[in-house]
Design an enzyme around this catalytic site. Structure first.
Site, PDB file in Angstrom:
ATOM      1  CE  LYS A   1      -7.900   2.055  -0.749  1.00  0.00           C
ATOM      2  NZ  LYS A   1      -6.691   2.490  -0.113  1.00  0.00           N
TER       3      LYS A   1
ATOM      4  CG  LEU B   1      -7.742  10.301   7.709  1.00  0.00           C
ATOM      5  CD1 LEU B   1      -8.555  11.009   6.643  1.00  0.00           C
ATOM      6  CD2 LEU B   1      -8.567  10.113   8.986  1.00  0.00           C
TER       7      LEU B   1
ATOM      8  CG  HIS C   1       0.058  15.034   2.234  1.00  0.00           C
ATOM      9  ND1 HIS C   1      -0.900  15.344   1.292  1.00  0.00           N
ATOM     10  CD2 HIS C   1      -0.340  13.885   2.801  1.00  0.00           C
ATOM     11  CE1 HIS C   1      -1.840  14.411   1.305  1.00  0.00           C
ATOM     12  NE2 HIS C   1      -1.519  13.509   2.213  1.00  0.00           N
TER      13      HIS C   1
ATOM     14  CG  ASP D   1      -1.576   4.759   4.083  1.00  0.00           C
ATOM     15  OD1 ASP D   1      -1.641   5.204   2.917  1.00  0.00           O
ATOM     16  OD2 ASP D   1      -2.341   5.117   4.991  1.00  0.00           O
TER      17      ASP D   1
ATOM     18  CG  HIS E   1      -4.867   2.124   5.767  1.00  0.00           C
ATOM     19  ND1 HIS E   1      -6.205   2.071   6.036  1.00  0.00           N
ATOM     20  CD2 HIS E   1      -4.754   2.838   4.628  1.00  0.00           C
ATOM     21  CE1 HIS E   1      -6.853   2.720   5.102  1.00  0.00           C
ATOM     22  NE2 HIS E   1      -6.000   3.192   4.225  1.00  0.00           N
TER      23      HIS E   1
ATOM     24  CG  HIS F   1      -0.751   7.085  -0.923  1.00  0.00           C
ATOM     25  ND1 HIS F   1      -1.983   7.217  -1.535  1.00  0.00           N
ATOM     26  CD2 HIS F   1      -0.976   6.410   0.230  1.00  0.00           C
ATOM     27  CE1 HIS F   1      -2.915   6.658  -0.769  1.00  0.00           C
ATOM     28  NE2 HIS F   1      -2.325   6.153   0.310  1.00  0.00           N
ATOM     29  CG  LEU F   2       4.873   5.648  -5.711  1.00  0.00           C
ATOM     30  CD1 LEU F   2       5.248   4.814  -6.937  1.00  0.00           C
ATOM     31  CD2 LEU F   2       6.116   5.967  -4.884  1.00  0.00           C
ATOM     32  NE  ARG F   3       0.547  11.930  -2.104  1.00  0.00           N
ATOM     33  CZ  ARG F   3      -0.410  11.434  -1.353  1.00  0.00           C
ATOM     34  NH1 ARG F   3      -1.407  10.735  -1.896  1.00  0.00           N
ATOM     35  NH2 ARG F   3      -0.425  11.628  -0.063  1.00  0.00           N
TER      36      ARG F   3
ATOM     37  CB  ALA G   1      -4.948  12.508   6.459  1.00  0.00           C
TER      38      ALA G   1
ATOM     39  CG  HIS H   1      -9.897   4.334   3.376  1.00  0.00           C
ATOM     40  ND1 HIS H   1      -8.669   4.949   3.523  1.00  0.00           N
ATOM     41  CD2 HIS H   1     -10.665   4.795   4.384  1.00  0.00           C
ATOM     42  CE1 HIS H   1      -8.711   5.754   4.586  1.00  0.00           C
ATOM     43  NE2 HIS H   1      -9.915   5.683   5.117  1.00  0.00           N
TER      44      HIS H   1
ATOM     45  CG  ASN I   1      -4.999   8.544  -3.192  1.00  0.00           C
ATOM     46  OD1 ASN I   1      -3.948   8.049  -3.578  1.00  0.00           O
ATOM     47  ND2 ASN I   1      -5.125   9.125  -2.007  1.00  0.00           N
TER      48      ASN I   1
ATOM     49  CG  HIS J   1      -1.847   1.177   1.279  1.00  0.00           C
ATOM     50  ND1 HIS J   1      -3.204   1.039   1.519  1.00  0.00           N
ATOM     51  CD2 HIS J   1      -1.660   2.507   1.128  1.00  0.00           C
ATOM     52  CE1 HIS J   1      -3.787   2.226   1.510  1.00  0.00           C
ATOM     53  NE2 HIS J   1      -2.863   3.148   1.286  1.00  0.00           N
TER      54      HIS J   1
END
Ligand code: NCD
Ligand code: ZN
Length: 345
Positions: A99, A219, A251, A247, A174, A15-17, A263, A136, A41, A13
């Site tokens: 997802k 979150l 940011h 996760d 998560h 996030h790489l943006r 978050a 989620h 996302n 899980h």
């Protein structure tokens, strides 16, 4: 025991943006991890096979030279998800999972699902082909206290979906509560859970006592200490239903340190050192490889990575406090304890 060799870990899980952020954070993951399940996302979300293929190409282009890292792509489930597009993406190996974000549950989840009856046909098709649904697991009902949203989600949404779509393979992402750990442990082999690095380390006091700590806000939000203990017990138990999904959610500091801050905890950089410390404290270093490198591929029906990483114990490791991007720093998660295990090869 001062050295520890593990089958190369995967992150189930992540996030790489995109763009400059992707280029800044990707090396933090590729340094240690073989594969990662890439969260969809973005804005707009990665919702079609074509979008997933393009995102995959951008990740491959941003990858450090010589890295064998493999991104495993996911599709963002919406009420408009097209079954044929999804099945085609799964068949060619482009899509590893789907997802589910309840609409409004977290960062960039506005396109998520509000009416679960609208996605039933997609879920039935996924059950047929064995494609995992990553969930989620929080309700968004404003009446439900934020610390109860995961436990309520199990009763109101997850359990009904699993009964309604028998055979659907689900990863509860998560997890943050004893309730979720118990539910997953007692369920059949079609249910697994990822556990993050930070939820093994912090409880809600870390966020709120002695001044608010925005870098510990993510979150699902961290819960009471008894829940953290339940997560540590699950992660170190050797039960193959539990595996690592960091996760890691970068940011910019300028977006976290706000009256309404984003978050997410950014843990890609120091995750393996933190996990070794946590597992060692439980006398469970021999179970770390299961959590980081064996259980995830088992659930996703993928081969184990063929190479290894070695951690060595010594003087505390100094990690950078932040990663630089052209738009400003991204603070690295501070575990609040010295880390003695470093990845040496
Ligand atoms: C994630 C993000 O920033 O994309 N944030 C987080 O706190 N974990 C979204 C998510 O996984 O909920
Ligand atoms: Zn996430």
């Amino acid at each position: 025991m001062n050295t520890l060799t593990l089958i190369r870990p995967d992150d189930w899980h992540l996030h790489l943006r995109d763009g400059a952020m992707l280029r800044a954070v990707l090396p933090e993951t590729t340094r240690h991890f073989g594969r990662a399940i890439i969260m969809p996302n973005l804005v707009p979300p990665v919702a079609t096979g074509a979008q997933a293929a393009e995102y995959r190409d951008r990740i491959m282009a941003a990858k450090p030279l010589n890295s064998k890292f493999q991104p495993l792509m996911t599709l963002y489930l919406t009420e408009e998800t097209d079954v044929r597009d999804l099945r085609a993406g799964a068949e060619i190996g482009l899509i590893s999972a789907v997802k589910l974000y309840p609409a409004g549950a977290t960062t960039n989840s506005a396109s998520g699902v509000a009416d679960f009856t609208k996605v039933k046909r997609v879920l039935e098709n996924m059950a047929q082909i064995g494609l995992p649904l990553c969930v989620h697991g929080e309700v968004t009902d404003p009446q439900v206290d934020i610390f109860d949203r995961e436990a309520v989600f199990i009763d109101r949404v997850l359990d009904p979906i699993r009964r309604d779509v028998p055979g659907l393979r689900v990863v509860m992402e998560h997890i943050t509560t004893r309730d979720a750990a118990d539910y997953v442990r007692e369920a059949d082999d079609n249910l697994a859970a990822t556990i993050t690095t930070h939820h093994l380390v912090i409880n809600r006091n870390h966020i709120l006592v002695g001044g608010i700590k925005p870098h510990y806000y993510c979150l699902p939000v961290a819960k009471r200490e008894e829940h953290r203990r339940a997560l540590v017990a699950a992660a170190t138990s050797g039960d193959a239903s539990f595996f690592l999904g960091t996760d890691s959610a970068p940011h910019l500091d300028s977006a976290k340190l706000q009256p309404c801050g984003c978050a997410g905890c950014f843990t890609a950089t120091n995750t393996l050192s933190i996990l070794a410390e946590v597992f060692e404290a439980e006398g469970a270093l021999d179970r770390l490889e299961g959590f980081t490198s064996r259980h995830g591929p088992g659930f996703y029906r993928l081969p184990l990575n063929s190479d290894t990483v070695t951690l060595t114990k010594g003087e505390p490791v100094a990690y950078p406090t932040a990663i630089d991007t052209p738009d400003g720093p991204v603070t690295v998660f501070d575990p609040g304890m010295p880390l003695h295990w470093r990845v040496t090869e």
